[in-house]
Enzyme design. Sequence first.
Site, PDB file in Angstrom:
ATOM      1  CB  ALA A  57      57.664  63.200  18.319  1.00  0.00           C
ATOM      2  CG  ASN A  58      55.295  58.511  19.901  1.00  0.00           C
ATOM      3  OD1 ASN A  58      55.034  58.566  20.904  1.00  0.00           O
ATOM      4  ND2 ASN A  58      56.190  57.891  19.250  1.00  0.00           N
ATOM      5  NE  ARG A  59      47.796  62.825  20.029  1.00  0.00           N
ATOM      6  CZ  ARG A  59      47.801  64.042  20.291  1.00  0.00           C
ATOM      7  NH1 ARG A  59      48.428  64.749  21.023  1.00  0.00           N
ATOM      8  NH2 ARG A  59      47.170  64.849  18.985  1.00  0.00           N
TER       9      ARG A  59
END
Length: 221
Positions: free
Chosen positions: A33-35
């Site tokens: 995933a990412n932020r």
Amino acid sequence: RGTAPGTLPLAGRHVLVTSGPTHEPLDPVRYLANRSSGKQGHAIAAALAALGARVTLVSGPVALPDPPGVTVRHVETAREMLAASEAALPADAAVFAAAVADWRPAEAATQKMKKPADEAAPPMALVPNPDILATLSRHAMRPRLVIGFAAETEHVVEHARSKLARKGCDWIVANDVSGDAMGGAENTVHLVTDAGVEDWPRLPKQEVASRLADRVAEALA
Ligand code: CTP
Ligand code: CA
């Protein structure tokens, strides 16, 4: 089209918005995933609804409440986000604010991966995800106004210009994420169109959203 007094500028319009990250499973308990927090995309959905639009928000996993007055489709992966976005068509405009994972694990294990006896790390092969913005920009039911985001840490406007051409969208909101933009409450953006570049000041994400919603209303008028 003329707007009668008392009528909201986006009344009768349908706008699609994507927001948040995507989660790409590796096994039942792990993902890539990412932020992205979804704050900017959700604020845009709310601002469009406040101008009278019917809004479909396709959201990846976020810790935010559904914005009031917005139809929310909750998804996890990029492929689910693409399917939900296509299913939302037709739309008059679309804003692709999601931070879609560019790659996903080639295979998601059906059981939790276990550490091998020799303690070696397993290899992780990745495959590219579909590009939702590019796909909908070239779709048979393409919305009249297609807006992409460009999250950049350097050469922000240059990269945004090349994305505008590559993706076939109408505008790019170029987002400087070198500071705390991902997850933060404020955003510094540049609106990149064929007509040129507008540098907006650093603003709360709600303010970026309401300015963008105003611009969408002008463009669809
Ligand atoms: N986007 C998308 N689907 C993807 C990747 C990106 O719809 N699989 C959209 C994003 O929602 C955003 C725009 O494309 O509106 C640009 O995303 P960005 O990550 O900045 O661009 P990429 O083309 O993925 O390039 P890179 O990450 O290498 O900068
Ligand atoms: Ca990307």
